[in-house]
Design an enzyme around this catalytic site. Structure first.
Site, short mmCIF file in Angstrom:
data_model
loop_
_atom_site.label_atom_id
_atom_site.label_comp_id
_atom_site.label_asym_id
_atom_site.label_seq_id
_atom_site.Cartn_x
_atom_site.Cartn_y
_atom_site.Cartn_z
N CYS A 15 -13.04 -0.55 26.63
CA CYS A 15 -12.60 -0.96 27.96
C CYS A 15 -11.12 -1.34 27.86
CB CYS A 15 -13.35 -2.16 28.54
SG CYS A 15 -15.12 -1.92 28.62
N ARG B 276 -9.56 4.10 26.04
CA ARG B 276 -10.41 2.97 25.63
C ARG B 276 -11.80 3.00 26.27
NH1 ARG B 276 -7.36 -1.02 23.23
NH2 ARG B 276 -9.04 -2.49 23.54
N TRP C 278 -16.05 1.26 29.26
CA TRP C 278 -16.96 1.95 28.35
C TRP C 278 -18.22 1.07 28.36
CZ3 TRP C 278 -19.74 1.02 23.84
CH2 TRP C 278 -20.23 2.17 23.18
N ASN D 175 -12.78 -7.16 29.15
CA ASN D 175 -13.03 -6.24 28.04
C ASN D 175 -13.64 -7.06 26.91
OD1 ASN D 175 -12.77 -4.55 25.78
ND2 ASN D 175 -10.62 -5.06 25.49
N GLY D 176 -14.81 -6.64 26.42
CA GLY D 176 -15.44 -7.38 25.33
C GLY D 176 -16.93 -7.53 25.61
N GLU E 89 -15.61 15.26 7.44
CA GLU E 89 -14.67 15.05 8.54
C GLU E 89 -14.69 16.24 9.51
OE1 GLU E 89 -13.23 12.76 9.88
OE2 GLU E 89 -11.61 13.64 11.04
N LYS F 269 -15.57 16.03 13.45
CA LYS F 269 -14.63 16.52 14.49
C LYS F 269 -15.34 17.48 15.42
CE LYS F 269 -12.24 14.45 14.30
NZ LYS F 269 -11.76 13.25 13.75
N GLU G 209 -18.08 15.75 17.69
CA GLU G 209 -17.65 14.80 18.72
C GLU G 209 -16.96 15.47 19.90
OE1 GLU G 209 -13.94 13.01 16.11
OE2 GLU G 209 -14.74 11.75 17.69
N HIS H 82 -31.76 21.23 -1.60
CA HIS H 82 -32.73 20.14 -1.72
C HIS H 82 -33.32 19.75 -0.37
CE1 HIS H 82 -31.84 19.84 -5.93
NE2 HIS H 82 -30.55 19.83 -5.64
N LYS I 77 -11.83 5.42 22.26
CA LYS I 77 -10.93 5.47 21.10
C LYS I 77 -11.03 4.21 20.25
CE LYS I 77 -7.47 7.41 18.90
NZ LYS I 77 -7.90 8.51 18.04
C1 F6R Z 1 -13.40 10.16 15.05
C2 F6R Z 1 -12.89 8.84 15.27
C3 F6R Z 1 -13.74 7.69 14.90
C4 F6R Z 1 -12.87 6.56 14.32
C5 F6R Z 1 -13.72 5.31 14.09
C6 F6R Z 1 -12.93 4.20 13.45
O1 F6R Z 1 -12.50 11.14 15.44
O2 F6R Z 1 -11.80 8.66 15.79
O3 F6R Z 1 -14.73 8.04 14.02
O4 F6R Z 1 -12.32 6.99 13.12
O5 F6R Z 1 -14.21 4.87 15.33
O6 F6R Z 1 -11.83 3.84 14.22
P1 F6R Z 1 -10.58 3.14 13.60
O7 F6R Z 1 -9.96 4.05 12.62
O8 F6R Z 1 -9.69 2.84 14.77
O9 F6R Z 1 -11.10 1.89 12.94
#
Ligand code: F6R
Length: 600
Positions: A2, A27, A73, A99-100, A477, A481, A484, A500, A595
């Protein structure tokens, strides 16, 4: 998660709040709202969905020069207009954004608000109803607000409007980020400086449990018990163009392309004129003294941590463990005698990581945060910070922050080896500049990755990434990617582990993207590719330098084996990007995500 904004000045508050919220959409983006106040009272506009939808319902003719806004969010209650902020007290006198997470909201409802009819499913509404309740005790709004905040358990960045005082915004903060921006005859609040760069670049950081009264001409910071606090402002070193897409269709593509510059930027920040690594002496000493490093991170940052473990152990010989932040406290390993905790976090706000930080600080252990946002919560609360210098990362899917984290970890590993007197046959600065060149070459090959995405991922429902050694970590990774942003169910797998169990999922045409960039496992990963191909998989091999074979779909220019992940991930980022594009997905704002993950 948020984002909140507030504005009090002389211009049209609606437009400034909406523009600010657009910058905070990373956010959370399932609903949004603004409240503006003028002599006639408070006017609230809110809508499910993006800021663009909110814009459609805002009445252009409302004139107001003060207000607050929120992009959500969802945590308590589904995304809906009913649960969108701002929320009001029963009499409509008070209006709030938050926010929180208020952990004790149900208890507060029972204790103080039994007779109140709530109009949302949120925890937030408790705050505004409590302010109204405490006003009945004949106290000032400020005193009532402070009393409410002192009862809250959990996290909040919150802003309150009082219809009877249209010239004031009351603000409170605990654990969730919040800044106050200072202008000339105008003051603002924002979860992130980016949102209010349109008004000012001078900000004051707020500390937990502080209360602020913001008017057009003054910002008064107080402790929760009412003592005035003096604090200097700082200038946000953000370039407005850093937070614009420019000619790019998406932030993600822009941020993928920025990676060579980010790596060169890191080189310039961590190298002195004599080619020596620049590192704070206290960090150096603490690293050297620790008998074991515990890396704590989530998601993509966790994947960077896995590479960090390999780099630090191989180069410096220091033992490292990597832990998923959300599990650490519940599956706590036996700690060594002198642990050092390293938190890796793009945002520096991840609640799961912060939970661990608070716990280990209580136990007296030292902590270092590697982050893209110095001044963030994890940065402030740790003993030391290393900055990844990647510039603002706006797309929800992390790209440049990941490679920047690994670059800083490589430098750290070498510095640690030097401090221990170990001679290393690896110059991180020189090798990183080779990586930056390779990244540039890879970013120039977009059509190839676009074609791979089209050929392999246009209609599939799942996809596997396989690799060994460092490639395995990059596969994790790559799979994250892809899932998501394209919603294709993807899994990163250690090549040898497939048989396995998981190989049972391979059918005719199942895409398997294999990484073959590591000399010592090249033959074995190719054996694993044959195994899945024999069962009908559509295989795509991405190799590097001398590991290449004739029919490989793509060959990455060679980089040092310690840094292969920094180059290898770029094809996977671009393939994911194009797969999402081909499937008409919202690349920068994938569903259900945000994010900055500030709830546990
Ligand atoms: C994936 C992504 C998330 C963040 C995770 C941790 O693309 O962005 O998996 O890596 O939420 O976030 P940070 O790095 O901000 O602690």
């Amino acid at each position: 998660m948020c984002g909140i904004v507030g504005y009090i000045g002389n211009e049209d508050a609606k437009e400034i709040l909406l523009k600010g919220l657009e910058k905070l959409e990373y956010r959370g983006y399932d609903s949004a709202g603004i409240a503006v106040v003028n002599k006639e009272g408070v006017h609230i506009y809110k809508e499910k969905g993006r800021i663009a939808s909110l814009r459609n319902v805002v009445d252009e003719s409302t004139e107001a020069t003060a207000g607050i806004g929120h992009t959500r969010w969802a945590t308590h209650g589904p995304p809906s207009k009913r649960n969108a902020h701002p929320h009001q007290s029963t009499s409509s006198r008070f209006t709030i954004v938050h926010n929180g997470v208020i952990e004790n909201y149900e208890q507060l409802k029972r204790e103080y608000l039994e007779d109140v009819t709530f109009t949302s499913d949120t925890d937030t509404e408790v705050i505004v109803q409590l302010v109204e309740q405490f006003m009945k005790e004949d106290q000032s709004v400020e005193a009532a607000f402070r009393k409410v905040l002192s009862l809250l358990k959990g996290s909040y960045a919150t802003a309150l409007l009082d219809e009877q005082e249209p010239e004031k915004i009351y603000v409170g903060k605990n654990k969730s980020p919040l800044l106050v921006g200072i202008g000339d005859g105008v003051n603002v609040i924002a979860s992130d400086a980016m949102a209010m760069l349109q008004v000012t670049n001078q900000f004051v950081e707020l500390m937990d449990k502080e209360v602020v009264i913001v008017t057009r001409d003054a910002v008064t910071i107080k402790s929760i018990d009412g003592q005035t606090v003096e604090r200097d402002h700082f200038v946000a070193e953000l370039d407005a163009s850093d937070i614009e897409k420019g000619t790019y269709p998406h932030f993600m593509l822009k941020e993928i392309d920025e990676q060579p510059f980010v790596i060169r930027n890191i080189i310039s920040k961590y190298q002195d004129d004599n080619g020596q690594i620049i590192l704070d002496e206290d960090i150096r000493a603490t690293l050297k003294e620790a008998d074991r490093l515990y890396i704590i991170a989530a998601g993509t940052s966790y994947h960077a941590g896995l590479m960090g473990k390999q780099l630090i152990e191989t180069i410096s010989g220091k033992p490292v463990e990597v832990h998923i932040a959300s599990e650490f406290l519940y599956n706590m390993p036996l700690l060594s005698e002198k642990p050092l905790f390293i938190f890796i976090s793009q945002s520096g706000e991840t609640a799961d990581s912060r939970g661990v930080l608070v716990d280990i600080k209580e136990k007296g252990y030292p902590a270092l945060t590697i982050t893209n946002v110095p001044g963030s919560t994890l940065s402030r609360e740790a003993d030391f910070t290393l900055h990844t210098h990647a510039g603002p990362e706006i797309a929800v899917a992390s790209t440049k922050a990941y490679t920047a984290q690994m670059a800083v970890l490589a430098i750290l590993a070498c510095d640690l080896a030097n401090a221990k007197g170990i001679t290393v046959d690896f110059d991180p600065i020189q090798e990183l500049s080779i990586v930056a060149n390779a990244m540039e070459t890879l970013c120039d090959k977009k059509e190839t990755f676009e074609k791979i995405a089209r050929d392999y991922l246009s209609i599939t429902r799942n996809c596997f990434f396989i690799g060994r050694a460092a490639d395995y970590y990059v596969c994790l990774e790559g799979a994250l990617k892809l899932k998501e942003i394209s919603y294709i169910q993807a899994e990163g797998f250690a090549g040898g582990e497939l048989k396995h169990g998981t190989i049972a999922l391979i059918e005719d045409g199942t895409p398997v993207i294999a990484l073959a960039t590591q000399d010592h496992v090249n033959l074995s990963i190719r054996g694993n590719v044959k195994e899945v191909a024999a069962r009908g998989a559509a295989t795509c091999i991405i190799s590097m330098g001398d590991c290449a074979q004739e029919d490989d779909q793509f060959v990455i220019p060679p980089v040092h084996k310690h840094l292969s992940a920094l180059a290898t991930v770029i094809p996977l980022q671009l393939i994911s990007y194009y797969a999402a594009l081909h499937r008409d997905c919202d690349v920068d704002k994938p569903r259900n995500l945000a994010k900055s993950v500030t709830v546990e």
